[in-house]
Design a protein around this motif. Structure first.
Motif, short mmCIF file in Angstrom:
data_model
loop_
_atom_site.label_atom_id
_atom_site.label_comp_id
_atom_site.label_asym_id
_atom_site.label_seq_id
_atom_site.Cartn_x
_atom_site.Cartn_y
_atom_site.Cartn_z
N GLN A 563 39.51 15.52 -52.34
CA GLN A 563 38.13 15.96 -51.87
C GLN A 563 38.52 17.31 -51.96
N GLY A 564 37.30 18.28 -50.72
CA GLY A 564 37.74 19.39 -50.40
C GLY A 564 36.46 20.50 -50.72
N PHE A 565 36.89 21.29 -50.30
CA PHE A 565 36.29 22.49 -50.04
C PHE A 565 36.04 23.16 -51.51
N HIS A 566 37.10 23.20 -51.96
CA HIS A 566 37.16 23.02 -53.74
C HIS A 566 35.97 23.03 -54.29
N PHE A 567 35.53 21.25 -54.01
CA PHE A 567 34.85 20.76 -54.73
C PHE A 567 34.14 21.40 -53.87
N SER A 568 33.06 20.66 -53.16
CA SER A 568 32.07 21.06 -52.03
C SER A 568 32.35 21.04 -50.59
N ARG A 569 31.06 21.26 -49.62
CA ARG A 569 31.53 20.47 -47.98
C ARG A 569 30.58 19.59 -48.37
N PRO A 570 30.85 18.92 -46.61
CA PRO A 570 30.34 18.12 -46.88
C PRO A 570 28.65 18.47 -46.55
N LEU A 571 27.48 17.53 -47.28
CA LEU A 571 26.21 18.26 -47.33
C LEU A 571 24.90 16.56 -46.77
N PRO A 572 23.91 16.61 -46.89
CA PRO A 572 23.18 15.84 -46.11
C PRO A 572 22.81 15.82 -47.56
N ALA A 573 22.00 14.84 -47.65
CA ALA A 573 21.88 14.42 -48.61
C ALA A 573 21.01 13.91 -50.19
N PRO A 574 19.70 14.76 -49.45
CA PRO A 574 19.39 15.71 -50.69
C PRO A 574 19.48 16.66 -50.94
N ARG A 575 21.04 17.09 -50.58
CA ARG A 575 21.29 18.38 -51.40
C ARG A 575 22.76 18.41 -51.83
N LEU A 576 23.37 16.76 -51.84
CA LEU A 576 24.07 16.31 -52.65
C LEU A 576 23.43 15.72 -53.40
N LYS A 577 22.68 14.94 -53.93
CA LYS A 577 21.83 15.22 -55.56
C LYS A 577 21.41 16.59 -56.12
N GLU A 578 21.02 17.39 -55.47
CA GLU A 578 21.23 19.22 -56.12
C GLU A 578 23.13 19.09 -56.71
N TRP A 579 23.99 18.64 -55.65
CA TRP A 579 24.32 18.94 -56.91
C TRP A 579 25.28 18.35 -57.21
N LEU A 580 24.93 16.30 -57.57
CA LEU A 580 25.53 15.89 -58.78
C LEU A 580 25.24 16.40 -59.52
N ASP A 581 23.36 16.65 -60.02
CA ASP A 581 22.74 17.08 -61.06
C ASP A 581 23.12 18.61 -61.49
N ALA A 582 23.70 19.16 -60.60
CA ALA A 582 24.70 20.76 -60.87
C ALA A 582 25.95 20.48 -62.04
N HIS A 583 26.42 20.14 -61.02
CA HIS A 583 27.97 19.36 -61.44
C HIS A 583 28.85 18.99 -62.57
N LEU A 584 27.34 17.52 -62.30
CA LEU A 584 27.68 16.82 -63.57
C LEU A 584 26.35 16.35 -64.38
N GLY A 585 25.63 16.40 -64.02
CA GLY A 585 23.93 16.17 -64.59
C GLY A 585 24.46 17.39 -66.45
N GLY A 586 24.69 18.24 -66.06
CA GLY A 586 24.98 19.08 -67.44
C GLY A 586 25.78 19.28 -68.85
N GLY A 587 27.13 18.31 -67.59
CA GLY A 587 28.35 17.41 -68.45
C GLY A 587 29.46 18.42 -67.85
N LYS A 588 28.62 19.22 -66.65
CA LYS A 588 30.05 20.09 -66.22
C LYS A 588 30.64 19.48 -65.05
N ASP A 589 32.29 19.26 -65.48
CA ASP A 589 33.00 18.62 -64.85
C ASP A 589 34.24 19.73 -63.78
N PHE A 590 35.20 19.32 -63.53
CA PHE A 590 36.40 19.71 -62.80
C PHE A 590 37.39 19.32 -63.23
N GLN A 591 38.19 19.80 -64.74
CA GLN A 591 38.72 18.94 -65.79
C GLN A 591 39.57 20.72 -65.89
#
Length: 591
Positions: A563-591
């Motif tokens: 965990q760390g800023f390379h992935f994301s800063r700490p986010l409020p719950a609504p923005r976390l859901k946006e982050w999940l949709d943006a990074h993982l919803g479309g198949g994008k990951d951190f491989q």
């Protein structure tokens, strides 16, 4: 012996219980571990009722704050407090006036630190006053004897019996003379608060008689060093004060330096050569009117800063400088209101599985929405909350809010429904007897699987009291929650406790992760930590990942999560859901 140390001679036990004053032993937090019969009878409590009770809880709210915010820190710094006026709430609800003195014995690998508290009731003080009155009546038998008695009583009222210097009352009386003698050009009133360094060590090692001799020697040196025209007083214990009108603030600091030099000469006590030093706080009166108590208080603040900066030095308190004690009390009140008024926030930082590149969980991190300072990180208030005891309601709120959010995510489905949640526990929470019940109630209230929750404890907190920590962690593990060691590598880093405690995860401190791109030593430490975790069957988690190079190295080392800023800063719950949709919803990951 009721709470007293077992194994001592029988006559010591009798002296302990029959002492003419209340005698208690507490830990650093104020919890009573031993109490004598004198205090129990005076307060009306049974000894068993007092054991385990925090001494502060026997006081009114104002005295509780005085003891927690002034006395406990002073015990940690100076090792002793003398004659603090407090009230004790007796078993029948009545308040009883008392004088409290205490001294702290540092801990050792075999024994925890302890605080010895002596409480004199106002009754004893009144008996002393009656003796003085009786002596005065006897002196009235003749005019000469009466005059002599009055003179002695006057001297006792305004002077310290041990050193002969003015006491607090005498100091206030002297102030009128000091101000009256102020030169026509004005001058600046200044106070030098002189506190001996490590005085308690002399008392503990050589006895109080030697300590008294040291105080008398210091008094005999202070007066000539300050000069005949200046007032030197003993306030209490090993605290002295020099008061006078100086030509400038610089002149006052020059005197402070001279006093340090004079006190550094060795003193012969009990056949030993003792080299003493002092910490001096200097306060200079400004243009605004200021009473003596305020001036001494500011000098006291500067003296504590001198001790914190290494002792055997002087520090000057600027007139406009804020009072840290007042600031702390104000901040505590604001934090208490913030907890009750709903001003806390929880932000969530994703924890990424390095094998899949997907977020497998989040760490809950509390924030305080301060009414004037904005959104504050934990570093601004967690330490204050721990020291004051507010960490208990604060921690309970964070746990409830995090589990409520996790349950909400699971009802909504989608990506967030799969996330585990990690919550930090402080050292004080870990030692709280009600911790397991609090966690159990929070899980039941949220109606969530305990396996969703991961509790993080620093290794320093684990080793503060390993026995109690093992008991708490074992009980938590039985609930079904996960357990992690946070900030690994900054404390004991012991294979022994990794095997001993029922933990699931080891979090490598960010200070080592930051050097992965450039420091071979940090890379070796991180690699060893990962191998150590895997060797005992634990997940290895990297904190503070900020670059793709660090991420690549961690993958090569076989690290499990990061965990760390390379992935994301700490986010409020609504923005976390946006982050999940943006990074993982479309198949994008951190491989």
């Amino acid at each position: 012996m009721t709470g007293a140390q077992a194994g001592g001679p029988a006559d010591f036990e009798s002296l302990f219980h029959k002492a003419p004053c209340g005698y208690l032993v507490t830990d650093d937090g104020g919890s009573i571990t031993a109490v004598n019969e004198t205090f129990a009878q005076w307060s009306g409590y049974a000894p068993t009722e007092l054991l385990g009770t925090r001494l502060q809880s026997l006081m009114p709210v104002g005295d509780q704050m005085l003891y927690s915010t002034h006395c406990i820190p002073q015990l940690g710094i100076a090792g002793a407090i003398s004659e603090i006026a407090v009230e004790i709430i007796a078993a029948d609800g009545r308040r009883r006036a008392a004088l409290l003195s205490a001294s702290r014995s540092p801990g050792s690998p075999q024994h925890a630190a302890s605080v010895r508290v002596i409480i004199f009731s106002a009754h004893e003080r009144r008996m002393y006053e009656k003796e003085l009155v009786s002596a005065l009546r006897e002196a009235e038998e003749s005019e000469a004897r009466r005059a002599q008695a009055e003179t002695e009583l006057q001297h006792l009222a305004f002077h310290d019996a041990l050193t002969g210097l003015p006491n607090r009352a005498g100091l206030k009386a002297k102030l009128k003379t000091v101000l009256a003698d102020r030169p026509p050009g004005g001058g600046t009133l200044a106070a030098l608060f002189v506190d001996l360094d490590h005085f308690k060590a002399v008392n503990d090692s050589l006895g109080h008689a030697a300590g008294d001799e040291l105080l008398k020697s210091v008094a005999q040196r202070l007066a000539p060093a300050a000069g005949e025209s200046r007032t030197v007083a003993r306030l209490s214990g090993d605290e002295f004060l020099v008061l006078d009108v100086f030509g400038s603030a610089e002149e006052a600091t020059v005197l402070a330096a001279r006093i340090l030099d004079v006190l550094s000469a060795p003193i012969l006590l009990e056949g030993l050569e003792i080299v003493t030093s002092a910490s001096i706080g200097v306060a200079v009166s400004g243009n605004e009117p200021e009473n003596l108590d305020d001036l001494v208080r500011r000098a006291d603040i500067a003296m504590f800063r001198a001790k914190a900066l290494g002792r055997n030095r002087w520090e000057i308190h600027q007139h406009a400088e804020s009072d840290p004690t007042v600031d702390r009390l104000r901040a505590l009140g604001e934090l208490r209101r913030g907890i009750s008024d709903g001003d806390l926030r929880v932000h969530y930082q994703p924890r990424v599985d390095l094998r899949t590149g997907h977020a497998s969980g989040v760490e809950a991190l509390v924030r305080w929405q301060h009414p004037t300072r904005g959104l504050l990180p934990p570093s601004e208030f967690i330490t204050m909350a721990e020291e004051s005891g507010l960490v208990r309601p604060l921690g309970a709120w964070v746990l409830d809010e995090t589990l409520r959010q996790a349950a909400s995510w699971r009802r909504e489905g989608r990506r967030a429904a799969e996330l585990d949640v990690a919550v930090n526990l402080s050292a004080r929470q870990l030692n709280d007897p009600g911790l397991v019940t609090m966690v159990e109630d929070a899980l039941r209230l949220a109606r969530i699987d305990p396996a969703v929750l991961l509790l993080e404890i620093t290794e320093t907190a684990l080793m503060a009291d390993p026995g109690a920590a093992l008991e708490s962690l074992t009980a938590l593990k039985k609930l079904g929650v996960g357990l992690a060691v946070d900030d690994f590598g900054t404390g004991y880093s012991s294979l022994t406790y990794l095997k001993k405690f029922p933990i699931d995860e080891l979090k490598i401190d960010r200070s080592f992760i930051g050097g992965l791109d450039s420091d071979h030593g940090d890379a070796a430490i991180v690699g060893s930590c990962i191998e150590l975790a895997h060797a005992v069957g634990l997940r290895a988690v990297a904190e503070g990942v900020e670059t793709s190079g660090q991420l690549r190295t961690l993958k090569e080392m076989g690290c499990d999560l990061a965990q760390g800023f390379h992935f994301s800063r700490p986010l409020p719950a609504p923005r976390l859901k946006e982050w999940l949709d943006a990074h993982l919803g479309g198949g994008k990951d951190f491989q």
